[in-house]
Design a protein around this motif. Structure first.
Motif, PDB file in Angstrom:
ATOM      1  N   ARG A 221       1.105  -1.126   0.058  1.00 30.85           N
ATOM      2  CA  ARG A 221       0.048   0.125   0.095  1.00 30.85           C
ATOM      3  C   ARG A 221       0.714   1.264   0.060  1.00 30.85           C
ATOM      4  O   ARG A 221       0.261   2.433   0.049  1.00 30.85           O
ATOM      5  CB  ARG A 221      -0.810   0.063   1.255  1.00 30.85           C
ATOM      6  N   LYS A 222       2.111   1.189   0.201  1.00 32.23           N
ATOM      7  CA  LYS A 222       3.036   2.463   0.116  1.00 32.23           C
ATOM      8  C   LYS A 222       2.725   3.317   1.300  1.00 32.23           C
ATOM      9  O   LYS A 222       2.723   4.470   1.254  1.00 32.23           O
ATOM     10  CB  LYS A 222       3.092   3.098  -1.081  1.00 32.23           C
ATOM     11  N   ASN A 223       2.514   2.459   2.099  1.00 30.02           N
ATOM     12  CA  ASN A 223       2.444   3.448   3.708  1.00 30.02           C
ATOM     13  C   ASN A 223       3.327   3.050   4.694  1.00 30.02           C
ATOM     14  O   ASN A 223       4.099   1.969   4.601  1.00 30.02           O
ATOM     15  CB  ASN A 223       1.018   2.804   4.358  1.00 30.02           C
ATOM     16  N   ALA A 224       3.758   3.988   5.569  1.00 32.36           N
ATOM     17  CA  ALA A 224       4.809   3.629   6.729  1.00 32.36           C
ATOM     18  C   ALA A 224       4.462   4.897   7.470  1.00 32.36           C
ATOM     19  O   ALA A 224       3.870   5.882   7.711  1.00 32.36           O
ATOM     20  CB  ALA A 224       6.127   4.232   5.901  1.00 32.36           C
ATOM     21  N   VAL A 225       4.899   4.623   8.748  1.00 31.93           N
ATOM     22  CA  VAL A 225       4.946   5.281   9.810  1.00 31.93           C
ATOM     23  C   VAL A 225       6.334   5.338  10.386  1.00 31.93           C
ATOM     24  O   VAL A 225       7.059   4.201  10.968  1.00 31.93           O
ATOM     25  CB  VAL A 225       3.967   5.011  10.962  1.00 31.93           C
ATOM     26  N   ILE A 226       6.947   6.517  10.721  1.00 30.95           N
ATOM     27  CA  ILE A 226       8.376   6.365  11.101  1.00 30.95           C
ATOM     28  C   ILE A 226       8.256   7.336  12.528  1.00 30.95           C
ATOM     29  O   ILE A 226       7.673   8.487  12.488  1.00 30.95           O
ATOM     30  CB  ILE A 226       9.400   7.120  10.123  1.00 30.95           C
ATOM     31  N   ILE A 227       8.672   6.953  13.778  1.00 26.88           N
ATOM     32  CA  ILE A 227       8.894   7.973  14.814  1.00 26.88           C
ATOM     33  C   ILE A 227      10.266   8.030  15.389  1.00 26.88           C
ATOM     34  O   ILE A 227      10.886   6.919  15.512  1.00 26.88           O
ATOM     35  CB  ILE A 227       7.755   7.246  15.981  1.00 26.88           C
ATOM     36  N   LEU A 228      10.659   8.868  15.526  1.00 19.87           N
ATOM     37  CA  LEU A 228      12.053   9.316  16.340  1.00 19.87           C
ATOM     38  C   LEU A 228      11.747  10.052  17.687  1.00 19.87           C
ATOM     39  O   LEU A 228      10.693  11.034  17.560  1.00 19.87           O
ATOM     40  CB  LEU A 228      13.064  10.214  15.454  1.00 19.87           C
ATOM     41  N   SER A 229      12.336   9.588  18.742  1.00 19.61           N
ATOM     42  CA  SER A 229      12.206  10.296  20.040  1.00 19.61           C
ATOM     43  C   SER A 229      13.492  10.332  21.002  1.00 19.61           C
ATOM     44  O   SER A 229      14.223   9.457  20.487  1.00 19.61           O
ATOM     45  CB  SER A 229      10.971   9.654  20.741  1.00 19.61           C
ATOM     46  N   ASN A 230      13.389  11.343  21.806  1.00 15.34           N
ATOM     47  CA  ASN A 230      14.570  11.394  22.890  1.00 15.34           C
ATOM     48  C   ASN A 230      13.839  10.725  23.966  1.00 15.34           C
ATOM     49  O   ASN A 230      14.424  11.310  25.238  1.00 15.34           O
ATOM     50  CB  ASN A 230      15.067  12.878  22.799  1.00 15.34           C
ATOM     51  N   VAL A 231      12.941   9.771  24.186  1.00 13.41           N
ATOM     52  CA  VAL A 231      12.555   9.099  25.383  1.00 13.41           C
ATOM     53  C   VAL A 231      13.575   7.759  25.513  1.00 13.41           C
ATOM     54  O   VAL A 231      14.018   7.015  24.477  1.00 13.41           O
ATOM     55  CB  VAL A 231      11.390   8.601  25.055  1.00 13.41           C
ATOM     56  N   SER A 232      14.295   7.722  26.751  1.00  9.45           N
ATOM     57  CA  SER A 232      15.139   6.705  26.881  1.00  9.45           C
ATOM     58  C   SER A 232      14.676   5.220  26.629  1.00  9.45           C
ATOM     59  O   SER A 232      13.330   5.074  27.081  1.00  9.45           O
ATOM     60  CB  SER A 232      15.507   6.624  28.330  1.00  9.45           C
ATOM     61  N   ALA A 233      15.322   4.281  26.029  1.00  6.94           N
ATOM     62  CA  ALA A 233      14.592   3.131  25.838  1.00  6.94           C
ATOM     63  C   ALA A 233      14.499   2.298  27.101  1.00  6.94           C
ATOM     64  O   ALA A 233      13.761   1.232  27.276  1.00  6.94           O
ATOM     65  CB  ALA A 233      15.849   2.260  24.949  1.00  6.94           C
ATOM     66  N   PHE A 234      15.213   2.586  28.384  1.00  5.82           N
ATOM     67  CA  PHE A 234      15.041   2.084  29.427  1.00  5.82           C
ATOM     68  C   PHE A 234      13.773   2.646  30.326  1.00  5.82           C
ATOM     69  O   PHE A 234      13.477   2.089  31.388  1.00  5.82           O
ATOM     70  CB  PHE A 234      16.122   2.397  30.356  1.00  5.82           C
ATOM     71  N   SER A 235      13.054   3.643  29.943  1.00  5.13           N
ATOM     72  CA  SER A 235      11.934   4.055  30.313  1.00  5.13           C
ATOM     73  C   SER A 235      10.644   3.349  30.099  1.00  5.13           C
ATOM     74  O   SER A 235      10.524   2.580  29.168  1.00  5.13           O
ATOM     75  CB  SER A 235      11.562   5.428  29.543  1.00  5.13           C
ATOM     76  N   GLU A 236       9.935   3.052  31.355  1.00  4.53           N
ATOM     77  CA  GLU A 236       8.572   2.182  31.261  1.00  4.53           C
ATOM     78  C   GLU A 236       7.680   2.642  30.347  1.00  4.53           C
ATOM     79  O   GLU A 236       6.873   1.922  29.759  1.00  4.53           O
ATOM     80  CB  GLU A 236       7.949   2.069  32.457  1.00  4.53           C
ATOM     81  N   ASN A 237       7.779   3.936  29.734  1.00  8.19           N
ATOM     82  CA  ASN A 237       7.149   4.583  28.942  1.00  8.19           C
ATOM     83  C   ASN A 237       7.476   4.454  27.187  1.00  8.19           C
ATOM     84  O   ASN A 237       6.776   4.833  26.217  1.00  8.19           O
ATOM     85  CB  ASN A 237       6.641   6.140  29.020  1.00  8.19           C
ATOM     86  N   ALA A 238       8.780   3.921  27.220  1.00  8.34           N
ATOM     87  CA  ALA A 238       9.314   3.745  26.084  1.00  8.34           C
ATOM     88  C   ALA A 238       8.283   2.958  25.055  1.00  8.34           C
ATOM     89  O   ALA A 238       8.495   3.125  23.761  1.00  8.34           O
ATOM     90  CB  ALA A 238      10.869   3.050  25.782  1.00  8.34           C
TER      91      ALA A 238
END
Length: 367
Positions: free
Chosen positions: A334-351
C-alpha cells in the motif's frame, strides 16, 4: 540507581516517570493535515513524557509523506518543525547493515550463506559455522551480548564505548559459546549484527561510515544520516535518561553495525520511499523472508521484522539507546509507513508508547 539486571540493552523496559496532566496545543500549524484521531492518539501516548521530550513523526500514505513534530515544554505539548532534527535511531541501524550486506552480495563480494569465519582475522573458539545471513536474521546462535561486555564494569550511560576490536577478538577466540546451533532458533543478538557490520568493513576494505555514505545515504540524498556525531551536532536533539535528564550519546565502537546510526525523519522518509521501488534490488532483497519466528505471523528477512497483520504484511524495526527510542513500520503493497524518532530513553517504562503509537498510527492510515 538502575539495577544492572534490568539493563538488557536495546529492549524497551526500565523505569520511567509518573504520568502528569499535559495541556495540548500541538495541532496549531498543521492546517488540517493531522486528523482528530491522530491528534488524540499522539496525545494519549505522549502525555506521560518528560519536559524537553520530542517526537518527530513521518506518516506516509500511498507514497505521500507528511511530517508532524511535538515537544513537551512546561507540561504542554506544542507543535514543532523537527523533521530535520537528528536522533539516535538505535537498532533501526540493523536494517542499514542488512542493506549493506545485500548490496555486497549483489556485487558478488560475498555469498549470504558464507560462513562468517571466512572473513574474520581470528580462529573462532569451537569453530562454529554460522553464516552471514544468520548474523543478520538473528539465527546464528550468538548471545545478545558478548560475555566480556560486563555491565557492572562499564559506564552504563555509554556501555559500548570501550568495547573495541581487541575485546571482540578475545571473546570470539577464548569465550565464544553459542546458545544453540546455528539456524535452529531466532535469538535477538546485538553481538551478531555488530559482528556482521565489522565483517562487512573487512570485505569492503572501508569503514562502516564510508560504506553507509557511498552505498546508501549519498545515492538517496540522506544528508543527515551518519554514525559520526560531530557531523550533525547542530541538528542533534539531546537524549533524555529515565529521570528526564540529558544523557550522553552512545558510542558503539566495534559493534557499530548494531545501532550506531543517527538520522532524521526527513532522511528516513527517503529510505522508506526507496523501499517501495522494486528496481532497488539490494533493498528488495532485505524484504525476503529468511527465517520464521512463529509458524504463521512473524518472520524476518534481512534486518526487517515481518509481521502478517489483518491490514496486510508489515515490515518493522524498532530502536532504543540510553536516551532515545524509535519505530519504523512499512506496508510495501500500500506504500504506507510510519516513522517515529524520539528522545525517550529505551529504559523508560513509557518507551513502549513509541512502538504502540507507531502501530496504531499505521492502523489508522491502513483503515
Amino acid at each position: 540507581m538502575l539495577k544492572l539486571k534490568t539493563l538488557v540493552l536495546i529492549v524497551l523496559i526500565g523505569f520511567g516517570c509518573e504520568e502528569k496532566p499535559v495541556a495540548v496545543n500541538f495541532q496549531q500549524g498543521y492546517h488540517g493535515k493531522i486528523t482528530e484521531g491522530q491528534s488524540k492518539l499522539i496525545h494519549t501516548e505522549a502525555k506521560g513524557f518528560f519536559n524537553q521530550t520530542q517526537l518527530s513523526i513521518a506518516i506516509i500514505k500511498n507514497g505521500q509523506p507528511e511530517f508532524y513534530g511535538i515537544k513537551i515544554e512546561n507540561d504542554t505539548l506544542i507543535s514543532v518543525e523537527n523533521q530535520d532534527r537528528v536522533f539516535e535511531i538505535g537498532s533501526i541501524s540493523k536494517v542499514f547493515t542488512a542493506t549493506l550486506l545485500a548490496d555486497l552480495s549483489l556485487e558478488g563480494k560475498l555469498n549470504l550463506n558464507d560462513p562468517a569465519s571466512k572473513y574474520l582475522p581470528w580462529k573462532l573458539k569451537n569453530e562454529p559455522k554460522f553464516t552471514l545471513q544468520q548474523l543478520s536474521n538473528h539465527s546464528s546462535g550468538l548471545p545478545r551480548l558478548p560475555d566480556n561486555l560486563i555491565l557492572s564494569e562499564v559506564d552504563i550511560s555509554n556501555p559500548y564505548k570501550d568495547y573495541g576490536e581487541k575485546k571482540l577478538g578475545f571473546y570470539l577466540t577464548e569465550q565464544l559459546e553459542l546458545k544453540q546451533n546455528p539456524g535452529l532458533k531466532f535469538e535477538y543478538s546485538n553481538l551478531g549484527v555488530g559482528l556482521l557490520g565489522y565483517i562487512l568493513t573487512k570485505i569492503d576494505s572501508s569503514s562502516y561510515e564510508e560504506m553507509l555514505q557511498r552505498r546508501i545515504t549519498q545515492p538517496l540524498q540522506m544528508e543527515s544520516t551518519t554514525i559520526e556525531r560531530e557531523k550533525v551536532l547542530n541538528q542533534l536533539v539531546k537524549g533524555l535518561d529515565v529521570e528526564g535528564q540529558v544523557t550522553p550519546n552512545w558510542d558503539l565502537n566495534v559493534l557499530e553495525g548494531a545501532g550506531a546510526i543517527l538520522s532524521s525523519t526527513q532522511d528516513l522518509t527517503k529510505f522508506a520511499l526507496a523501499q517501495f521501488k522494486p528496481d532497488n534490488q539490494e533493498i528488495t532483497l532485505t524484504h525476503k523472508k529468511t527465517f520464521s519466528i512463529t509458524p504463521y505471523e512473524k518472520a524476518i528477512g534481512l534486518g526487517w521484522m515481518i509481521e502478517n497483520k489483518k491490514e496486510g504484511k508489515w515490515l518493522w524495526h524498532g530502536g532504543g539507546t540510553g536516551g532515545y527510542t524509535s519505530s519504523f513500520t512499512l506496508d510495501l503493497e500500500r506504500k504506507n509507513a510510519v516513522i517515529i524518532l524520539s528522545n525517550v530513553s529505551a529504559f523508560s517504562e513509557n518507551a513502549i508508547n513509541i512502538s504502540n503509537l507507531g502501530s496504531r498510527l499505521m492502523e489508522i492510515i491502513e483503515d
